[in-house]
Design a protein around this motif. Structure first.
Motif, PDB file in Angstrom:
ATOM      1  N   ASP A   1      15.526  46.263 -24.293  1.00 33.89           N
ATOM      2  CA  ASP A   1      15.707  46.494 -22.973  1.00 33.89           C
ATOM      3  C   ASP A   1      16.600  45.504 -22.195  1.00 33.89           C
ATOM      4  N   VAL A   2      16.252  44.152 -22.781  1.00 38.77           N
ATOM      5  CA  VAL A   2      17.170  43.160 -21.965  1.00 38.77           C
ATOM      6  C   VAL A   2      18.745  43.164 -22.252  1.00 38.77           C
ATOM      7  N   LEU A   3      19.052  43.780 -23.517  1.00 39.29           N
ATOM      8  CA  LEU A   3      20.344  43.802 -23.666  1.00 39.29           C
ATOM      9  C   LEU A   3      21.019  45.013 -23.127  1.00 39.29           C
ATOM     10  N   LEU A   4      20.239  46.309 -22.919  1.00 35.73           N
ATOM     11  CA  LEU A   4      20.645  47.354 -22.173  1.00 35.73           C
ATOM     12  C   LEU A   4      20.756  47.162 -20.676  1.00 35.73           C
ATOM     13  N   GLU A   5      19.881  46.387 -20.269  1.00 33.24           N
ATOM     14  CA  GLU A   5      19.766  46.039 -18.712  1.00 33.24           C
ATOM     15  C   GLU A   5      21.059  45.396 -18.355  1.00 33.24           C
ATOM     16  N   ALA A   6      21.717  44.242 -19.284  1.00 33.33           N
ATOM     17  CA  ALA A   6      22.709  43.803 -19.271  1.00 33.33           C
ATOM     18  C   ALA A   6      23.971  44.950 -19.245  1.00 33.33           C
TER      19      ALA A   6
ATOM     20  N   ALA B   1      18.824  37.059 -15.264  1.00 34.36           N
ATOM     21  CA  ALA B   1      18.389  37.629 -14.151  1.00 34.36           C
ATOM     22  C   ALA B   1      17.278  38.723 -14.713  1.00 34.36           C
ATOM     23  N   TYR B   2      17.241  39.063 -15.839  1.00 36.73           N
ATOM     24  CA  TYR B   2      16.073  39.965 -16.364  1.00 36.73           C
ATOM     25  C   TYR B   2      14.991  39.539 -16.019  1.00 36.73           C
ATOM     26  N   TYR B   3      14.747  38.247 -16.443  1.00 31.56           N
ATOM     27  CA  TYR B   3      13.293  37.751 -16.381  1.00 31.56           C
ATOM     28  C   TYR B   3      13.273  37.230 -14.818  1.00 31.56           C
ATOM     29  N   ALA B   4      14.213  36.915 -14.085  1.00 30.17           N
ATOM     30  CA  ALA B   4      13.765  36.425 -12.815  1.00 30.17           C
ATOM     31  C   ALA B   4      13.520  37.906 -12.108  1.00 30.17           C
ATOM     32  N   GLU B   5      14.038  38.974 -12.180  1.00 30.74           N
ATOM     33  CA  GLU B   5      13.724  40.180 -11.546  1.00 30.74           C
ATOM     34  C   GLU B   5      12.340  40.589 -11.875  1.00 30.74           C
ATOM     35  N   HIS B   6      12.043  40.388 -13.080  1.00 29.38           N
ATOM     36  CA  HIS B   6      10.532  40.503 -13.692  1.00 29.38           C
ATOM     37  C   HIS B   6       9.409  39.836 -12.781  1.00 29.38           C
ATOM     38  N   CYS B   7       9.646  38.684 -12.734  1.00 32.67           N
ATOM     39  CA  CYS B   7       8.961  37.635 -11.857  1.00 32.67           C
ATOM     40  C   CYS B   7       8.810  38.199 -10.332  1.00 32.67           C
ATOM     41  N   VAL B   8       9.905  38.438  -9.744  1.00 40.89           N
ATOM     42  CA  VAL B   8       9.924  38.888  -8.582  1.00 40.89           C
ATOM     43  C   VAL B   8       8.962  40.201  -8.381  1.00 40.89           C
TER      44      VAL B   8
ATOM     45  N   ASN C   1      24.947  26.639 -19.694  1.00 42.49           N
ATOM     46  CA  ASN C   1      23.724  26.258 -19.013  1.00 42.49           C
ATOM     47  C   ASN C   1      23.670  26.956 -17.563  1.00 42.49           C
ATOM     48  N   PRO C   2      23.287  28.316 -17.825  1.00 45.94           N
ATOM     49  CA  PRO C   2      23.243  29.219 -16.519  1.00 45.94           C
ATOM     50  C   PRO C   2      21.913  28.748 -15.878  1.00 45.94           C
ATOM     51  N   ILE C   3      21.534  29.113 -14.736  1.00 49.27           N
ATOM     52  CA  ILE C   3      20.368  29.150 -13.979  1.00 49.27           C
ATOM     53  C   ILE C   3      20.279  30.479 -13.096  1.00 49.27           C
ATOM     54  N   ALA C   4      18.965  31.005 -13.133  1.00 42.66           N
ATOM     55  CA  ALA C   4      18.734  32.277 -12.271  1.00 42.66           C
ATOM     56  C   ALA C   4      17.705  31.554 -11.551  1.00 42.66           C
ATOM     57  N   ILE C   5      17.656  32.315 -10.251  1.00 46.15           N
ATOM     58  CA  ILE C   5      16.665  32.005  -9.225  1.00 46.15           C
ATOM     59  C   ILE C   5      16.271  33.437  -8.620  1.00 46.15           C
TER      60      ILE C   5
ATOM     61  N   PRO D   1      10.927  36.766  -4.031  1.00 44.02           N
ATOM     62  CA  PRO D   1      10.529  38.172  -3.161  1.00 44.02           C
ATOM     63  C   PRO D   1      11.114  38.152  -1.950  1.00 44.02           C
ATOM     64  N   THR D   2      11.527  39.044  -1.223  1.00 45.87           N
ATOM     65  CA  THR D   2      12.016  39.025   0.144  1.00 45.87           C
ATOM     66  C   THR D   2      11.249  40.088   1.009  1.00 45.87           C
ATOM     67  N   GLY D   3      10.609  40.848   0.635  1.00 42.68           N
ATOM     68  CA  GLY D   3       9.920  41.750   1.331  1.00 42.68           C
ATOM     69  C   GLY D   3      10.954  43.009   1.186  1.00 42.68           C
ATOM     70  N   GLY D   4      12.006  43.176   0.518  1.00 41.25           N
ATOM     71  CA  GLY D   4      12.602  44.289   0.331  1.00 41.25           C
ATOM     72  C   GLY D   4      13.148  44.232  -1.049  1.00 41.25           C
ATOM     73  N   GLU D   5      14.383  44.722  -1.404  1.00 40.65           N
ATOM     74  CA  GLU D   5      14.976  44.339  -2.409  1.00 40.65           C
ATOM     75  C   GLU D   5      14.717  43.025  -3.040  1.00 40.65           C
ATOM     76  N   PRO D   6      14.591  42.849  -4.424  1.00 36.98           N
ATOM     77  CA  PRO D   6      14.394  41.534  -4.876  1.00 36.98           C
ATOM     78  C   PRO D   6      15.745  40.593  -4.957  1.00 36.98           C
ATOM     79  N   PHE D   7      15.608  39.330  -4.373  1.00 32.09           N
ATOM     80  CA  PHE D   7      16.667  38.660  -4.386  1.00 32.09           C
ATOM     81  C   PHE D   7      16.765  37.896  -5.785  1.00 32.09           C
ATOM     82  N   VAL D   8      17.973  38.283  -6.715  1.00 32.56           N
ATOM     83  CA  VAL D   8      18.226  37.296  -8.030  1.00 32.56           C
ATOM     84  C   VAL D   8      19.530  36.954  -7.881  1.00 32.56           C
ATOM     85  N   MET D   9      19.562  35.846  -8.130  1.00 31.86           N
ATOM     86  CA  MET D   9      21.104  35.373  -8.414  1.00 31.86           C
ATOM     87  C   MET D   9      20.848  34.502  -9.831  1.00 31.86           C
TER      88      MET D   9
END
Lengths: 329, 329
Positions: free
Chosen positions: A32-37, A122-129, A158-162, A165-173
């Protein structure tokens, strides 16, 4: 390039993982992680990674059964020994535990070592959100980036994802701290195109526009001294909290034979959730500058790509697809 | 520019703060943050800020007595209503509480609203590291930065500081997510020098090399789309956790009359401490690239400046020094 449906890609990936001894539930997470990418247009973190991962399993440096040994060092600090498990399997289990703990503690941290490449952050960040929590996700990699003012690769990408939750579509960078991914330099090499002069140094530490020379050199940090400072801070923070190797000592994120000794850190925050969508809408509605079609919110292009790719199917490089087919047979 | 000793600057700053009704202990904290910025060569976060702060106290938008009302939303999440207090006073008290909690919880977060400008983030990061803890520090500001591909200022300069114990000298990086501070654009304007073409847009959203036009325009995010994504993520995360205003709604970090509605977030981590000094020494020992004298670790130049400035005294702009002298009399 064959266009394959997502369903077809799932089946082939699952079969290849099953043949390598990966139980179905672990295979589903990894695939799933690979296919989402792939869906979001980040082929460098997609199916391309699967053959190498399967080689790693065959070579005994990735354990298809392991899910990680959890030790709560304190109420909100989870240390995870990944036991050489598949990165996404270990990470998702750690996230479940830390996310649950964040509910009662307000914030919880998972520090993972001895686990394989976890793919797109981003996969994990979106999951948390999706669970209503904010997250800061960090992972380290083999040294590919030169210090600002240096000549040799001494720091991971060394990537970072943040995620918030926004009240609408998730914010994920989600962004590497290198100016580009090594994958893009390989792309240019494959197409025989020069790279911009500020992307990379050659093996002697001199600027080069030749992607073949850059492949054996070092990528620049993004944004000069500032991006270097961030990438270095992530290298130090992750190593400090996970015991991961540092700099040129990091192994196992690009090869098939070495135990992976990078680290992953997730900080999950269960706090008050503000209403952020109006602000994001206002940015989206801004008049674009000369040379831009629109002002884009990070993560949006990936979500748009996801929608169209779900309809049209994935474009997977022949070589990658054929190898996976072979491994599934 | 007068050269003043640190002791002299302390006395004059303390006298000016005392005249404005700031108790001695609060004045010492506020003054220390400003002087540490001067010592490290960051005049934009130094004594320059004192006259405006005193005006804010006089105007009732900064309360010299307040230290912040603490509410633990959960075991590791501290919400602080700054009660319009002096930024450093409120922040240091919040850090003490959250740092203490991190000892038992492993990680703790302080989310501060309704507090004044906290100055140089590195100050707080270095404080946490001196106690053996790692920290991620964020604060927002008035909108000065344009979205990548946009024309107008919609995002704060939103700095991040990260501090990590190393087993030797503390590692502390601190950087705004704008390509430069607005202070450097003002510097160029004062000296009548053009700015580089990629620093800022004018009021119409077009690139400009005229610092006078840039002052009324927008600063670029550092590192293009990547720096924009980070700055925006910090704006959203801080607002979400603190209830701070967003974008053009932020007030009180540059003016003397409006209640300050930005937010500050500190994530303090009390985890295992790795030995990082050998890696940092190896980076420091790297052969520098053409055009560089040395490979520098973030924060080092500031510490070197601190040592020489302690000996030689501070260089404070006449206008700033004379105003503080007046306010102290």
């Amino acid at each position: 390039m064959p266009r394959v449906s997502v369903h077809q890609a799932q089946e082939v990936a699952d079969a290849a993982l099953a043949r390598a001894g990966v139980p179905a539930d672990n295979a589903a997470v990894q695939r799933d992680v690979l296919l989402e990418a792939e869906l979001r247009g980040f082929a460098s973190h997609g199916l391309l990674r699967l053959p190498r991962l399967i080689e790693r399993i065959r070579n005994g440096v990735a354990d298809p059964l392991a899910t990680g040994a959890h030790q709560w060092r304190s109420h909100a600090f989870l240390s995870v020994d990944g036991e050489r498990g598949l990165g996404p399997v270990v990470a998702m289990r750690a996230l479940a535990a830390a996310g649950d703990r964040a509910k009662s503690q307000g914030v919880a941290l998972a520090a993972i070592s001895n686990s394989n490449h976890i793919g797109m952050l981003a996969y994990y960040a979106e999951h948390c959100v999706s669970l209503g929590q904010s997250v800061i996700a960090l992972t380290t990699s083999e040294a590919l980036v030169h210090p600002w003012g240096g000549r040799r690769a001494m720091i991971g990408t060394n990537p970072i994802a943040i995620g918030v939750p926004t009240g609408g579509e998730p914010f994920v960078m989600d962004t590497a701290t290198s100016v580009v991914a090594m994958g893009r330099i390989h792309d240019h090499a494959n197409r025989g195109e020069p790279i911009p002069p500020d992307w990379a140094l050659d093996e002697e530490g001199n600027p080069t526009t030749d992607p073949e020379r850059a492949k054996h050199g070092a990528i620049a940090p993004f944004g000069g001294a500032k991006g270097f400072a961030l990438g270095l801070a992530f290298e130090l923070l992750v190593s400090s909290l996970t015991g991961a190797a540092l700099g040129t000592g990091v192994r196992g994120t690009l090869d098939s034979t070495e135990v992976c000794n990078k680290g992953d850190v997730f900080i999950i925050i269960d706090g008050p959730a503000g209403r952020l969508v109006d602000y994001l809408d206002a940015i989206r509605a801004e008049q674009p500058a000369a040379g831009f079609e629109a002002v884009r919110i990070p993560g949006e292009r990936g979500r748009a790509s996801r929608r169209t790719t779900l309809e049209r199917g994935l474009s997977v490089a022949d070589e990658v697809w054929n190898r996976i087919i072979d491994m599934a047979a």
